[in-house]
Enzyme design. Structure first.
Site, short mmCIF file in Angstrom:
data_model
loop_
_atom_site.label_atom_id
_atom_site.label_comp_id
_atom_site.label_asym_id
_atom_site.label_seq_id
_atom_site.Cartn_x
_atom_site.Cartn_y
_atom_site.Cartn_z
CD GLU A 289 -1.86 25.31 62.10
OE1 GLU A 289 -2.30 25.56 61.10
OE2 GLU A 289 -1.07 26.07 62.87
CG ASN A 291 -3.84 21.66 58.44
OD1 ASN A 291 -3.74 22.80 58.78
ND2 ASN A 291 -2.65 21.03 58.30
NE ARG A 293 -5.71 22.67 53.89
CZ ARG A 293 -4.92 23.23 54.85
NH1 ARG A 293 -5.81 23.52 55.95
NH2 ARG A 293 -3.73 23.25 54.97
C1 MV4 Z 1 6.03 27.47 65.92
C2 MV4 Z 1 7.53 27.48 65.69
C3 MV4 Z 1 8.11 27.44 66.62
N1 MV4 Z 1 7.71 27.25 67.80
N2 MV4 Z 1 5.48 27.54 66.92
C4 MV4 Z 1 4.76 28.19 61.31
C5 MV4 Z 1 3.52 28.33 60.69
C6 MV4 Z 1 2.41 28.19 61.70
N3 MV4 Z 1 1.53 26.87 61.21
C7 MV4 Z 1 3.15 27.59 63.05
N4 MV4 Z 1 4.63 27.92 62.91
C8 MV4 Z 1 5.62 27.91 63.57
N5 MV4 Z 1 5.20 27.77 64.74
C9 MV4 Z 1 6.35 27.44 68.33
N6 MV4 Z 1 5.58 27.36 69.26
C10 MV4 Z 1 7.91 27.55 64.45
C11 MV4 Z 1 6.96 27.71 63.56
C12 MV4 Z 1 7.38 27.93 62.04
C13 MV4 Z 1 7.60 27.12 61.10
C14 MV4 Z 1 6.93 25.82 61.37
C15 MV4 Z 1 6.97 24.71 60.51
C16 MV4 Z 1 7.47 25.11 59.30
C17 MV4 Z 1 8.25 26.35 58.86
C18 MV4 Z 1 8.19 27.21 59.79
C19 MV4 Z 1 8.72 28.49 59.59
C20 MV4 Z 1 8.75 29.50 60.48
C21 MV4 Z 1 8.17 29.03 61.86
#
Ligand code: MV4
Length: 457
Positions: A289, A291, A293
C-alpha cells in the site's frame, strides 16, 4: 513560503513539525484539547488555540474547530502530522476550499491510495509488481468465487479495500474457509472503516515489511530514499525500524526504488509519502500500500540520508522544486529507531498512562530523541501510547548502531509509568535480531505473550 503553519496534531509529531518550522523561519500555531494544555507542543509553538474536549472526535478530528483556529490566527497552511486527519481526503478538500494549504498530497492522491483496490490497479498499470489478486471487491455469494480463488491460489488473504493497520484481514488456507472469512472481514471492515468492501490477494508467508520513502514536487519530479525495514511488529504496531534493511542488496534497492518512484508517479504524488512492499526474502517484492502522510518512522531515513523530511514536505507543499534526484541521495551508515510506548511489556503491552515522576533522556554521539514528554508530564488516557522515539545512527554500520541503541536504552529512564524500554533491550540482545535474521513472526516466535523472552525457541 507559508506565512504561518497550524499543526493539527499533538504529541511528538507536533513537536517535530514545530522544530522544522522554526528552522525554516515560519511562525507556528499549536492546537490542543483540554487535557493537552500542558503539553510540550503548546509551549514550543508561537501561539496556541484550544479546539475542544479530550476525545479526539471533539478536538483533533474536529474539522470546523481546526479551520476556525487557522482563520482566527491567520495560518495559511495546516500540517496534519500522522494519524487523525492526515489521510482524510475530505479534510484536505475543506482546507483547499478555505484557501488554506494542506501540507500533504492532493485529495485525489489520498483518495486513490486510500482505496486499496484502486491503488493496486493504479500502480500495476505503471509497472509496479503486485501479488495476484482480484481487480475489485468480492462477495461471498459470487457464484464464480471459488474459481477466482483457485486461480489466485491458496493461501489467500481477504483484505478490506479501505484497509490498513491489519483490520479487516483474514487468511484462508482452503476453499472451505473462504466464505466465512469474507463475511468476517466485511463485518470488521464495516465497523472499522464504515466501508465493507473486501478483495482477495495471494497470501505471502513470513514476509519482510520493507518501505520506501518518496517525495514529489508540483513539476512531476520524484525521488526515492533508501528503504526502511519495519519487519519487527506486534499486532500490526511497528516497534523497531531501521535503514538500510539488513536483507536488501544494492541491486534490490535499485529495483525497489524504481518501483516506488513509479507508484509515486501513478499517484501524481506531491510532498512526502511512503510505498510499502512485502519482500519474500529472496528475490521478489510486491506493492502492499501507499501511505499518503509523513510516518512515525521518518527519522530513520533522515539520519541515514542527512535530509530533513519535514522541511522537504513543507517546502514541496509550498510549491518549491525538489532540486535533486535519487543519485544525489547517499546512505551515510545505519540508522535504527525504537518506539517508546507507555505500555507494560510484562502485561501484554497494556496501556500505562499516568504521571511521569522522573525522566532521564539518553544522549551522546549519534543519539536523537523525538518526544513531547518531560518530568512532571501526565500521559493522558485518550490518545495513542507513543511517548516518543529513540533514534540512533552510526557511520560504522548495523552492529555499531545496535550497540549504540542498547547503550542509549540503558540510559533512558522513565519513572512513574511502564514503558517498552525493557522490551527493546531484550530485542537488541536477541541473537537473531543481532544477526538481522527475522521476519514478521519475530515477536510471536521469540517473545511469549507475557513478554518474557525465550532464546531457546
Ligand atoms: C499481507 C501479508 C501477506 N500477504 N498481504 C499487515 C498489515 C497490512 N498493511 C497488510 N499486512 C499484511 N499483508 C499479503 N498478500 C502479510 C501482512 C502482515 C504483515 C505485513 C508486514 C508486517 C507485519 C505483518 C504481520 C502480519 C501480516
Amino acid at each position: 513560503m507559508f506565512k504561518k503553519v497550524l499543526i493539527a496534531n499533538r504529541g511528538e509529531i507536533a513537536v517535530r513539525v514545530i522544530r522544522a518550522c522554526r528552522e525554516l523561519g515560519i511562525p507556528t500555531v499549536a492546537v490542543h484539547s483540554d487535557v493537552d494544555r500542558e503539553s510540550l507542543h503548546v509551549r514550543l509553538a508561537d501561539e496556541s488555540v484550544c479546539i475542544g474536549p479530550a476525545p479526539a472526535t471533539d478536538s483533533y478530528l474536529n474539522i470546523p474547530a481546526l479551520i476556525s483556529a487557522a482563520e482566527i490566527t491567520g495560518a495559511d497552511a495546516i500540517h496534519p502530522g500522522y494519524g487523525f486527519l492526515s489521510e482524510n481526503a475530505h479534510f484536505a478538500e475543506v482546507c483547499e476550499s478555505c484557501g488554506i494549504k494542506f501540507i500533504g498530497p492532493s485529495p485525489d492522491s489520498i483518495k486513490n491510495m486510500g482505496d486499496k483496490v484502486m491503488a493496486r490497479q493504479l500502480v500495476e498499470r505503471y509497472g509496479v509488481p503486485v501479488l495476484p489478486g482480484t481487480d475489485g471487491p468480492v462477495s461471498a455469494e459470487d457464484p464464480g468465487l471459488f474459481k477466482i480463488a483457485k486461480k489466485i491460489g491458496y493461501p489467500i488473504m481477504v483484505k478490506a479495500r479501505a484497509g490498513g493497520g491489519g483490520k479487516g484481514m483474514r487468511i484462508v488456507f482452503e476453499e472451505g474457509q473462504l466464505k466465512d472469512a469474507i463475511l468476517a472481514a466485511q463485518g470488521e471492515a464495516k465497523l472499522s472503516f464504515k466501508e465493507a468492501g473486501v478483495f482477495l490477494e495471494k497470501y505471502l508467508e513470513s514476509p519482510h515489511h520493507i518501505e520506501v520513502q518518496i517525495a514529489g514536487d508540483m513539476e512531476g519530479n520524484v525521488v526515492s530514499y533508501p528503504e526502511r525495514d519495519c519487519t519487527i511488529q506486534r499486532r500490526h504496531q511497528k516497534l523497531v525500524e531501521e535503514s538500510p534493511s539488513p536483507l536488501v542488496t544494492d541491486r534490490l534497492r535499485k529495483k525497489m526504488g524504481k518501483a516506488a518512484r513509479r507508484a509515486a508517479r501513478a499517484a501524481k504524488y506531491v510532498t512526502v509519502g511512503t510505498v510499502e512492499f512485502l519482500y519474500d526474502g529472496e528475490s521478489d517484492f510486491y506493492f502492499l500500500e501507499m501511505n499518503t502522510r509523513i510516518q512515525v518512522e521518518h527519522p530513520v531515513t533522515e539520519i541515514v540520508t542527512g535530509i530533513d523530511l519535514i522541511k522537504e514536505q513543507i517546502r514541496l507543499a509550498a510549491g518549491e522544486e525538489l532540486g535533486y534526484d535519487k543519485d544525489d541521495v547517499r546512505i551515510l551508515g545505519h540508522a535504527m529507531e525504537c518506539r517508546i510506548n507507555a505500555e507494560d511489556p510484562d502485561n501484554n503491552f497494556s496501556p500505562s498512562p499516568g504521571k511521569i515522576t522522573g525522566l532521564i533522556l539518553p544522549g551522546g554521539p549519534g543519539v536523537r530523541v523525538d518526544t513531547h514528554i518531560y518530568a512532571g508530564y501526565t500521559v493522558p488516557t485518550h490518545y495513542d501510547s507513543l511517548l516518543g522515539k529513540l533514534i540512533v545512527g552510526s557511520a560504522r554500520g548495523r552492529d555499531a548502531a545496535v550497540a549504540r541503541m542498547a547503550r542509549a536504552l540503558r540510559e533512558f529512564t522513565v519513572e512513574g509509568i511502564k514503558t517498552t524500554i525493557p522490551f527493546h533491550q531484550k530485542v537488541m540482545a536477541h541473537p537473531a535480531f543481532r544477526k538481522g535474521q527475522f521476519s514478521t513472526d519475530f515477536i510471536d516466535k521469540y517473545f511469549s505473550p507475557n513478554g518474557a523472552n525465550s532464546h531457546a525457541k
